[in-house]
Every structure is written in C-alpha cells, then in structure tokens.
Design an enzyme around this catalytic site. Structure first.
Site, PDB file in Angstrom:
ATOM      1  N   ASN A   9       0.862  -1.180   0.000  1.00 52.24           N
ATOM      2  CA  ASN A   9       0.000   0.000   0.000  1.00 52.24           C
ATOM      3  C   ASN A   9       0.903   1.236   0.000  1.00 52.24           C
ATOM      4  O   ASN A   9       1.530   1.538   1.002  1.00 52.24           O
ATOM      5  CB  ASN A   9      -0.883  -0.035   1.262  1.00 52.24           C
ATOM      6  CG  ASN A   9      -1.689   1.234   1.416  1.00 52.24           C
ATOM      7  OD1 ASN A   9      -1.841   2.011   0.479  1.00 52.24           O
ATOM      8  ND2 ASN A   9      -2.213   1.452   2.628  1.00 52.24           N
ATOM      9  N   LYS A  11       0.090   4.315  -0.275  1.00 52.64           N
ATOM     10  CA  LYS A  11      -0.537   5.500   0.351  1.00 52.64           C
ATOM     11  C   LYS A  11      -0.311   6.738  -0.524  1.00 52.64           C
ATOM     12  O   LYS A  11      -0.293   6.635  -1.739  1.00 52.64           O
ATOM     13  CB  LYS A  11      -0.004   5.689   1.772  1.00 52.64           C
ATOM     14  CG  LYS A  11      -0.045   4.397   2.583  1.00 52.64           C
ATOM     15  CD  LYS A  11       0.209   4.612   4.033  1.00 52.64           C
ATOM     16  CE  LYS A  11       0.280   3.270   4.726  1.00 52.64           C
ATOM     17  NZ  LYS A  11       0.337   3.363   6.174  1.00 52.64           N
ATOM     18  N   HIS A  94      -9.105   0.745   5.105  1.00 53.44           N
ATOM     19  CA  HIS A  94      -7.810   0.970   5.749  1.00 53.44           C
ATOM     20  C   HIS A  94      -8.012   1.873   6.966  1.00 53.44           C
ATOM     21  O   HIS A  94      -8.841   2.783   6.952  1.00 53.44           O
ATOM     22  CB  HIS A  94      -6.824   1.610   4.753  1.00 53.44           C
ATOM     23  CG  HIS A  94      -5.430   1.602   5.284  1.00 53.44           C
ATOM     24  ND1 HIS A  94      -4.976   2.554   6.169  1.00 53.44           N
ATOM     25  CD2 HIS A  94      -4.403   0.733   5.099  1.00 53.44           C
ATOM     26  CE1 HIS A  94      -3.718   2.269   6.485  1.00 53.44           C
ATOM     27  NE2 HIS A  94      -3.353   1.168   5.859  1.00 53.44           N
ATOM     28  N   GLY A 172       2.767   1.935  10.718  1.00 49.76           N
ATOM     29  CA  GLY A 172       3.663   3.077  10.555  1.00 49.76           C
ATOM     30  C   GLY A 172       4.364   3.484  11.836  1.00 49.76           C
ATOM     31  O   GLY A 172       4.946   4.567  11.929  1.00 49.76           O
TER      32      GLY A 172
HETATM   33  C1  PEP Z   1      -0.445  -0.129   6.135  1.00 48.50           C
HETATM   34  O1  PEP Z   1      -0.590   1.066   6.010  1.00 48.50           O
HETATM   35  O2  PEP Z   1      -1.306  -0.891   5.672  1.00 48.50           O
HETATM   36  C2  PEP Z   1       0.743  -0.613   6.826  1.00 48.50           C
HETATM   37  C3  PEP Z   1       0.759  -1.854   7.233  1.00 48.50           C
HETATM   38  O3  PEP Z   1       1.750   0.285   7.012  1.00 48.50           O
HETATM   39  P1  PEP Z   1       3.207  -0.033   7.630  1.00 48.50           P
HETATM   40  O4  PEP Z   1       3.689  -1.288   6.995  1.00 48.50           O
HETATM   41  O5  PEP Z   1       4.036   1.161   7.264  1.00 48.50           O
HETATM   42  O6  PEP Z   1       3.008  -0.177   9.106  1.00 48.50           O
END
Ligand code: PEP
Length: 249
Positions: A9, A11, A94, A172
């Site tokens: 993802n 983003k 999400h 994150g």
């Molecule tokens: C996400 O946003 O779906 C995610 C898992 O982010 P990260 O891997 O950066 O924690």
C-alpha cells in the site's frame, strides 16, 4: 481461494516518475514466487501503473473507491472507472480511511458491496486501536468490524474477499504485533467466520497481517499457520525491502 499474498500500500507517496521507477525496479527484481504480488499506487498514477504491469505478475489495486456508480461526488472514484483502466482489486477500510476520513463500518459495507457487484476483489482492512488492545477489547472490536462490514454478504461473495488484519497501533509506528499475537488474532478471525458462515469459508479466505512488516520480521510472521501474507506500507516503498518481504513468503 486461500493463497499467499504480499500487497504494498503506497498511500500518498510517489509521483509519476517515482512510481514508474519503482515499478521498473520491482519488475526487474521480482523473484519466482507462487505468492500473489500486489501494489496499490495513488489514484493519479493507477492508469500508468496498470498499463506498465499489463503483462506482469504484479497486480494493481486501488487504495479506495466510492460506493456510487457515478454522480455528484466531487473528488471520488467509482468502480467502473477502476475497471476501465483494468484495476479490479481495491483496498477498503484501511485504518487511515477510518480515522482521518470518518469511514464507518456502515459506509465500508456499502463500498464492499459496490465493489463485489462489479466483480472486483476486495482487500478488507480492520484492526483495533492501542487503547482497545490495552483494555482487552481487541477481539470484540475485530469481531464487530467483521460483522458490520462483511457478515451480511452471501457465502459466494467470500471468494472475492481478502482480509487484512492491521492493528492500528502497529501501522507506521515501527511497533509490530508479535508473530504469536498475529496468529492468535488470525485464528480468532477464522473461528468468527466459521461461526457466522462455515469452516470451509473460514479456511479458504486469505488473511494478511499488516503493521510494520519489514524484511527483518516478515519471515517469522509469515511462518504462522493462519497468516497468509502481508499488507505492507512503508517497506513497500523501497524495492529491495518489498522484494525481501516477497522472498520471505
Ligand atoms: C499499512 O498502512 O497498511 C501498513 C501496514 O503500514 P506499515 O507497513 O508502514 O506499518
């Protein structure tokens, strides 16, 4: 059908030239794998990504969509618009959509139905907040997100659903659920689906874990019996990291 999946993802990251560069590098370095590999670039770069990956093993997903067919929904994107650029996969629910854009279970349920009505596949995200885990409510929160978002779907619809359990406190943050915590929740999710539908649907659905998965922890998380892969945020933005995570599966 239950399969191994690694989905990135992206983003709100990567402009068009950065998107093309990352896709080129991923295509070049993609290892032979039975896992399904998916990337979800931002809307504005989806058509180019879809064109670039037309004959690739890497599939393209949208990060969101609207539930309506078309109309006066400024800034929104419909299922038909995605299908028209050969994108038939969409991430729905999400935690950032839930938290920053007020997306409720009720709205998400409409989006899921709209996507399925167009024969799209849905990666449905859900997971508890830190306070909810600390209070010991994580199982009931997840159960209610599943129930409100998905449990009025007919049994046949489940072949088009991929689940992504993403504890919000691990997204994150660098904080990852331990492999045991992930396994415990994934097993609970299968049991909840068994109770609502049946064991065959529960065993056939792919359940991804998401939340700070990186090359150093992917192998251990993916080794758990009920974890079928990962939804990856930050680590999906660097080709070598994403490739290592694919290798880990
Ligand atoms: C996400 O946003 O779906 C995610 C898992 O982010 P990260 O891997 O950066 O924690």
């Amino acid at each position: 059908m239950r399969s191994k999946i690694v989905a990135g993802n992206w983003k709100m990251n990567k402009n068009l030239s950065e998107t093309k560069a990352l896709l080129e590098e991923l295509s070049e370095k993609l290892p032979a794998t039975e896992a399904e590999v998916i990337v979800a670039p931002t809307f504005v770069n989806l058509a180019d990504s879809s064109r670039m990956l037309k004959s690739s093993k890497i599939k393209v997903a949208a990060q969101n969509m609207h539930f309506a067919e078309n109309g006066a929904y400024t800034g929104e994107i419909s299922a038909d618009m995605l299908l028209n650029i050969d994108v038939d996969l969409v991430i729905i629910g999400h935690s950032e959509r839930r938290a920053y854009f007020g997306e409720t279970d009720e709205l998400l349920s409409k989006k899921v139905k709209a996507a399925l009505a167009k024969n799209m596949r849905v990666i449905f995200c859900f997971g508890e907040e830190l306070e909810e885990r600390k209070a010991g409510n994580h199982f009931s929160v997840v159960e209610s997100q599943l129930k409100n978002g998905l449990f009025d779907l007919p049994a046949e619809a489940w072949q088009h659903i991929v689940l992504a359990y993403e504890p919000v406190w691990a997204i994150g943050t660098g904080e990852t659920a331990s492999p045991e915590q992930a396994q415990e929740m994934h097993a609970f999710i299968r049991k909840t689906i068994t109770d609502a539908y049946n064991a065959s649907i529960a065993n056939e659905v792919s359940i991804l874990y998401g939340g700070s998965v990186k090359p150093s922890n992917a192998r251990e998380i993916f080794s758990k019996q009920d974890v079928d892969g990962g939804l990856i945020g930050g680590a999906a933005l660097v080709a070598d990291n994403f490739i290592s995570i694919i290798q880990a599966i």
